[in-house]
Write a protein that holds these residues in place. Structure first.
Motif, PDB file in Angstrom:
ATOM      1  N   VAL A  74       0.874  -1.174   0.000  1.00  0.00           N
ATOM      2  CA  VAL A  74       0.000   0.000   0.000  1.00  0.00           C
ATOM      3  C   VAL A  74       0.907   1.219   0.000  1.00  0.00           C
ATOM      4  CG1 VAL A  74      -1.884   1.228   1.128  1.00  0.00           C
ATOM      5  CG2 VAL A  74      -1.716  -1.252   1.390  1.00  0.00           C
ATOM      6  N   SER A  75       0.699   2.123  -0.923  1.00  0.00           N
ATOM      7  CA  SER A  75       1.579   3.283  -1.002  1.00  0.00           C
ATOM      8  C   SER A  75       1.162   4.388  -0.041  1.00  0.00           C
ATOM      9  CB  SER A  75       1.614   3.835  -2.430  1.00  0.00           C
ATOM     10  OG  SER A  75       2.463   4.962  -2.506  1.00  0.00           O
ATOM     11  N   THR A  76      -0.108   4.756  -0.058  1.00  0.00           N
ATOM     12  CA  THR A  76      -0.593   5.881   0.745  1.00  0.00           C
ATOM     13  C   THR A  76      -1.344   5.332   1.947  1.00  0.00           C
ATOM     14  OG1 THR A  76      -0.808   7.147  -1.313  1.00  0.00           O
ATOM     15  CG2 THR A  76      -1.783   8.100   0.669  1.00  0.00           C
ATOM     16  N   THR A  77      -0.633   5.166   3.057  1.00  0.00           N
ATOM     17  CA  THR A  77      -1.192   4.507   4.231  1.00  0.00           C
ATOM     18  C   THR A  77      -1.802   5.538   5.180  1.00  0.00           C
ATOM     19  OG1 THR A  77       1.008   4.531   5.225  1.00  0.00           O
ATOM     20  CG2 THR A  77       0.342   2.524   4.088  1.00  0.00           C
ATOM     21  N   VAL A  78      -2.958   6.051   4.789  1.00  0.00           N
ATOM     22  CA  VAL A  78      -3.651   7.038   5.597  1.00  0.00           C
ATOM     23  C   VAL A  78      -5.151   6.835   5.379  1.00  0.00           C
ATOM     24  CG1 VAL A  78      -3.722   8.841   3.805  1.00  0.00           C
ATOM     25  CG2 VAL A  78      -3.688   9.502   6.215  1.00  0.00           C
ATOM     26  N   GLY A  79      -5.955   7.285   6.340  1.00  0.00           N
ATOM     27  CA  GLY A  79      -7.408   7.160   6.196  1.00  0.00           C
ATOM     28  C   GLY A  79      -7.826   5.707   6.077  1.00  0.00           C
ATOM     29  N   GLU A  80      -8.655   5.398   5.100  1.00  0.00           N
ATOM     30  CA  GLU A  80      -9.134   4.034   4.902  1.00  0.00           C
ATOM     31  C   GLU A  80      -8.006   3.037   4.656  1.00  0.00           C
ATOM     32  OE1 GLU A  80     -13.554   4.713   2.898  1.00  0.00           O
ATOM     33  OE2 GLU A  80     -11.839   4.185   1.630  1.00  0.00           O
ATOM     34  N   GLN A  81      -6.879   3.523   4.151  1.00  0.00           N
ATOM     35  CA  GLN A  81      -5.766   2.628   3.823  1.00  0.00           C
ATOM     36  C   GLN A  81      -4.744   2.513   4.951  1.00  0.00           C
ATOM     37  OE1 GLN A  81      -6.083   3.030  -1.018  1.00  0.00           O
ATOM     38  NE2 GLN A  81      -4.259   3.834  -0.058  1.00  0.00           N
ATOM     39  N   ALA A  82      -5.029   3.133   6.083  1.00  0.00           N
ATOM     40  CA  ALA A  82      -4.164   3.027   7.250  1.00  0.00           C
ATOM     41  C   ALA A  82      -4.633   1.867   8.136  1.00  0.00           C
ATOM     42  CB  ALA A  82      -4.192   4.334   8.029  1.00  0.00           C
ATOM     43  N   GLY A  83      -3.850   1.596   9.186  1.00  0.00           N
ATOM     44  CA  GLY A  83      -4.295   0.611  10.164  1.00  0.00           C
ATOM     45  C   GLY A  83      -4.272  -0.820   9.690  1.00  0.00           C
ATOM     46  N   ASP A  84      -3.244  -1.216   8.935  1.00  0.00           N
ATOM     47  CA  ASP A  84      -3.073  -2.583   8.459  1.00  0.00           C
ATOM     48  C   ASP A  84      -4.210  -3.007   7.533  1.00  0.00           C
ATOM     49  OD1 ASP A  84      -2.317  -5.183   7.957  1.00  0.00           O
ATOM     50  OD2 ASP A  84      -2.007  -5.725  10.059  1.00  0.00           O
ATOM     51  N   LEU A  85      -4.212  -2.422   6.344  1.00  0.00           N
ATOM     52  CA  LEU A  85      -5.225  -2.720   5.341  1.00  0.00           C
ATOM     53  C   LEU A  85      -5.313  -4.211   5.036  1.00  0.00           C
ATOM     54  CD1 LEU A  85      -7.182  -1.441   3.172  1.00  0.00           C
ATOM     55  CD2 LEU A  85      -5.251  -1.613   1.595  1.00  0.00           C
ATOM     56  N   ALA A  86      -4.175  -4.910   5.046  1.00  0.00           N
ATOM     57  CA  ALA A  86      -4.173  -6.334   4.725  1.00  0.00           C
ATOM     58  C   ALA A  86      -4.992  -7.129   5.739  1.00  0.00           C
ATOM     59  CB  ALA A  86      -2.736  -6.861   4.676  1.00  0.00           C
ATOM     60  N   MET A 115      10.340 -20.296   6.454  1.00  0.00           N
ATOM     61  CA  MET A 115       9.551 -19.715   7.533  1.00  0.00           C
ATOM     62  C   MET A 115       8.054 -19.784   7.273  1.00  0.00           C
ATOM     63  SD  MET A 115      11.729 -18.795   9.858  1.00  0.00           S
ATOM     64  CE  MET A 115      12.646 -20.258   9.385  1.00  0.00           C
ATOM     65  N   ALA A 116       7.662 -20.056   6.026  1.00  0.00           N
ATOM     66  CA  ALA A 116       6.247 -20.152   5.682  1.00  0.00           C
ATOM     67  C   ALA A 116       6.087 -21.105   4.508  1.00  0.00           C
ATOM     68  CB  ALA A 116       5.682 -18.775   5.318  1.00  0.00           C
ATOM     69  N   GLY A 117       4.950 -21.786   4.484  1.00  0.00           N
ATOM     70  CA  GLY A 117       4.655 -22.697   3.382  1.00  0.00           C
ATOM     71  C   GLY A 117       3.702 -22.120   2.371  1.00  0.00           C
ATOM     72  N   ALA A 118       2.946 -21.074   2.772  1.00  0.00           N
ATOM     73  CA  ALA A 118       1.995 -20.417   1.867  1.00  0.00           C
ATOM     74  C   ALA A 118       1.832 -18.967   2.295  1.00  0.00           C
ATOM     75  CB  ALA A 118       0.644 -21.130   1.883  1.00  0.00           C
ATOM     76  N   VAL A 119       2.117 -18.051   1.390  1.00  0.00           N
ATOM     77  CA  VAL A 119       2.000 -16.621   1.661  1.00  0.00           C
ATOM     78  C   VAL A 119       1.245 -15.975   0.509  1.00  0.00           C
ATOM     79  CG1 VAL A 119       3.214 -14.460   2.121  1.00  0.00           C
ATOM     80  CG2 VAL A 119       4.193 -16.621   2.905  1.00  0.00           C
ATOM     81  N   VAL A 120       0.254 -15.164   0.834  1.00  0.00           N
ATOM     82  CA  VAL A 120      -0.475 -14.413  -0.182  1.00  0.00           C
ATOM     83  C   VAL A 120       0.087 -12.994  -0.219  1.00  0.00           C
ATOM     84  CG1 VAL A 120      -2.715 -13.459  -0.859  1.00  0.00           C
ATOM     85  CG2 VAL A 120      -2.557 -15.805   0.000  1.00  0.00           C
ATOM     86  N   VAL A 121       0.428 -12.530  -1.414  1.00  0.00           N
ATOM     87  CA  VAL A 121       1.055 -11.216  -1.588  1.00  0.00           C
ATOM     88  C   VAL A 121       0.288 -10.423  -2.642  1.00  0.00           C
ATOM     89  CG1 VAL A 121       3.320 -12.104  -0.951  1.00  0.00           C
ATOM     90  CG2 VAL A 121       2.642 -12.087  -3.356  1.00  0.00           C
ATOM     91  N   GLY A 122       0.589  -9.150  -2.749  1.00  0.00           N
ATOM     92  CA  GLY A 122      -0.059  -8.301  -3.751  1.00  0.00           C
ATOM     93  C   GLY A 122      -0.154  -6.880  -3.245  1.00  0.00           C
ATOM     94  N   GLY A 123      -1.322  -6.267  -3.418  1.00  0.00           N
ATOM     95  CA  GLY A 123      -1.479  -4.896  -2.948  1.00  0.00           C
ATOM     96  C   GLY A 123      -2.797  -4.306  -3.360  1.00  0.00           C
ATOM     97  N   ALA A 124      -3.058  -3.115  -2.863  1.00  0.00           N
ATOM     98  CA  ALA A 124      -4.313  -2.430  -3.176  1.00  0.00           C
ATOM     99  C   ALA A 124      -4.122  -0.930  -3.057  1.00  0.00           C
ATOM    100  CB  ALA A 124      -5.430  -2.889  -2.239  1.00  0.00           C
ATOM    101  N   GLU A 125      -4.913  -0.205  -3.814  1.00  0.00           N
ATOM    102  CA  GLU A 125      -4.911   1.258  -3.743  1.00  0.00           C
ATOM    103  C   GLU A 125      -6.203   1.770  -4.358  1.00  0.00           C
ATOM    104  OE1 GLU A 125      -2.152   4.090  -2.111  1.00  0.00           O
ATOM    105  OE2 GLU A 125      -1.460   2.131  -2.825  1.00  0.00           O
ATOM    106  N   SER A 126      -6.902   2.623  -3.612  1.00  0.00           N
ATOM    107  CA  SER A 126      -8.025   3.356  -4.181  1.00  0.00           C
ATOM    108  C   SER A 126      -7.627   4.822  -4.240  1.00  0.00           C
ATOM    109  CB  SER A 126      -9.292   3.205  -3.332  1.00  0.00           C
ATOM    110  OG  SER A 126     -10.309   4.065  -3.823  1.00  0.00           O
ATOM    111  N   MET A 127      -7.195   5.243  -5.411  1.00  0.00           N
ATOM    112  CA  MET A 127      -6.765   6.625  -5.564  1.00  0.00           C
ATOM    113  C   MET A 127      -7.959   7.574  -5.662  1.00  0.00           C
ATOM    114  SD  MET A 127      -3.453   6.054  -8.029  1.00  0.00           S
ATOM    115  CE  MET A 127      -2.709   7.656  -7.657  1.00  0.00           C
ATOM    116  N   SER A 128      -9.147   7.007  -5.892  1.00  0.00           N
ATOM    117  CA  SER A 128     -10.372   7.818  -5.845  1.00  0.00           C
ATOM    118  C   SER A 128     -10.657   8.264  -4.418  1.00  0.00           C
ATOM    119  CB  SER A 128     -11.565   7.016  -6.367  1.00  0.00           C
ATOM    120  OG  SER A 128     -11.474   6.762  -7.733  1.00  0.00           O
ATOM    121  N   ARG A 129     -10.445   7.357  -3.471  1.00  0.00           N
ATOM    122  CA  ARG A 129     -10.829   7.597  -2.088  1.00  0.00           C
ATOM    123  C   ARG A 129      -9.661   8.070  -1.223  1.00  0.00           C
ATOM    124  NH1 ARG A 129     -15.823   4.834  -1.210  1.00  0.00           N
ATOM    125  NH2 ARG A 129     -15.384   4.682   1.029  1.00  0.00           N
ATOM    126  N   THR A 130      -8.449   7.658  -1.587  1.00  0.00           N
ATOM    127  CA  THR A 130      -7.248   8.069  -0.859  1.00  0.00           C
ATOM    128  C   THR A 130      -6.244   8.583  -1.882  1.00  0.00           C
ATOM    129  OG1 THR A 130      -7.671   6.296   0.739  1.00  0.00           O
ATOM    130  CG2 THR A 130      -5.509   7.358   0.826  1.00  0.00           C
TER     131      THR A 130
END
Length: 404
Positions: free
Chosen positions: A58-70, A110-125
């Motif tokens: 997550v690039s812009t970690t503020v507002g809705e995208q703050a607080g551990d979005l994952a 250290m892990a057998g299965a990890v889900v990775v990726g990302g999200a961004e709503s530039m409309s809202r944040t």
């Protein structure tokens, strides 16, 4: 002994343009966008209970995208309460950073299965909604060399000798290829049982060099050019500017997710992996340059033990037209290798989600082409850059459940 980090699935939402009057996905928070791709992974055969960690960019970690979005998205998706999740933020490189972080967990056992990726709503944040100190404090801005990202792009293009015509020509190419693209890794975004979006927005047929030549340059009069001239000895500011709205990446909304795992995960899923994460590299150059991509790419290729000539595909984020042009020229990548189905100047760059999107693209294209190596590259503000080398395996379908 280092284990392999295999890729078992890679998907993304469509990319929806940000509009002043409200875009197609402006009503969908980024945690919901991310939750929808997580749900899709389970629909495609992933038992959520086997996931050891979730790492999202997550690039812009503020507002809705703050607080551990994952973690919010994991809970929104109905995954087990015991599923850990966290975010990484390396500006535009965040999604690739998440992929590297997840792969490191798998490769070290250290892990057998990890889900990775990302999200961004530039409309809202919106970008810069977090009001970073380097953009607000003049002394810190001087010390870091911060300029608006468009000035960075123009400065990098001028430094490496690219012309306005070359930048425009890349945008024509990107629109034509994106308009004709057929991505099977895209999953629709829904709300209340209604499908909101099934395909990327933004790409237009019939874009010509002549029509783009008539557009005004965006960054020619930016007052922060003085910082470029102070930090780059002998730099000559491009007269009239270089990049326009057509050669800048579209702001957009989206999410991506990929399943990485060990060899043992194949038995759990009942299907073979579609590829593997081979190597990665982070790099940086003196800000405000955007050419750290070259160092990152060359380092990642070296760590992978391959040459640029070995690449079957390269997905280079179109962080303005200069980025793919520079990578293609410096690495000698052919037109049939780099961004073969278009890129961000046509259909958008949802910041933290983009790394996972590039991975999904590379896995699909490599599967279609019978396998081989791919390169993912993204630059970011303040001179940072990340590159990831992957290997894709030949597949009948581009992705599990992806259709013919």
């Amino acid at each position: 002994m280092t284990a392999e980090a295999f890729v078992y699935d890679a998907i993304r939402t469509p990319r929806a343009r940000v509009r002043r009057d409200g875009g197609t996905l402006a009503g969908v928070p980024s945690y919901d966008l991310l939750a929808q791709v997580l749900v899709e992974l389970t629909r495609r055969g992933l038992p959520a209970k086997v996931v050891d960690d979730v790492v999202m960019g997550v690039s812009t970690t503020v507002g809705e995208q703050a607080g551990d979005l994952a973690r919010v998205a994991v809970m929104r998706a109905g995954w087990p309460d015991e599923t850990p999740a966290g975010v990484v933020s390396r500006l535009c490189c965040s999604g690739l950073d998440a992929i590297a972080s997840g792969a490191a967990q798998v490769r070290t056992g250290m892990a057998g299965a990890v889900v990775v990726g990302g999200a961004e709503s530039m409309s809202r944040t919106p970008m810069m909604a977090d009001r970073p100190a380097f953009a607000l404090d003049d002394d810190l801005g001087d010390a870091t060399g911060f300029v608006t990202i468009g000035v960075s792009a123009d400065a990098t293009a001028a430094k490496h000798g690219f012309t306005r015509a070359e930048l425009d020509a890349w945008a024509v190419r990107s629109h034509a290829r994106a308009a004709a693209a057929d991505w099977r890794c895209v999953v629709p975004v829904t709300s209340g049982g209604e499908t909101l979006l099934e395909r990327d927005e933004g790409a237009r047929d019939g874009v010509t060099a002549e029509s783009l030549a008539a557009l005004p340059a965006l960054f020619a009069d930016d007052p922060l050019w003085s910082r470029v001239e102070e930090r780059f000895a002998g730099f000559v500011r491009p007269a009239g500017g270089l990049h326009t709205v057509a050669t800048a990446p579209q702001m957009c909304d989206g999410a991506s997710a990929a399943l990485l795992g060990s060899a043992d995960l194949e038995q759990t899923l009942g299907r073979a992996p579609i590829g593997r994460i081979v190597a990665w590299a982070h790099a940086a150059v003196r800000s405000p340059g955007l050419d750290g991509t070259i160092t990152a790419a060359r380092t990642a290729l070296s760590r992978a033990g391959i040459e640029a000539d070995d690449l079957v595909v390269a997905e280079v984020n179109e962080s303005f037209s200069v980025t793919p042009l520079l990578v293609a020229r410096e690495l000698g990548l052919g037109d049939d290798v780099i961004n073969v189905q278009g890129g961000a100047v046509a259909v958008g760059h949802p910041l933290g989600a983009s790394g996972g999107m590039l991975l999904a693209h590379a896995m699909e294209l490599l599967g279609r082409r019978g396998g081989g190596h791919g390169l993912l590259v993204i630059p970011g503000a303040l001179g940072v850059a990340t590159a990831v080398v992957v290997e894709g395996f030949a597949q009948e379908d581009a992705l599990p459940g992806g259709g013919a």
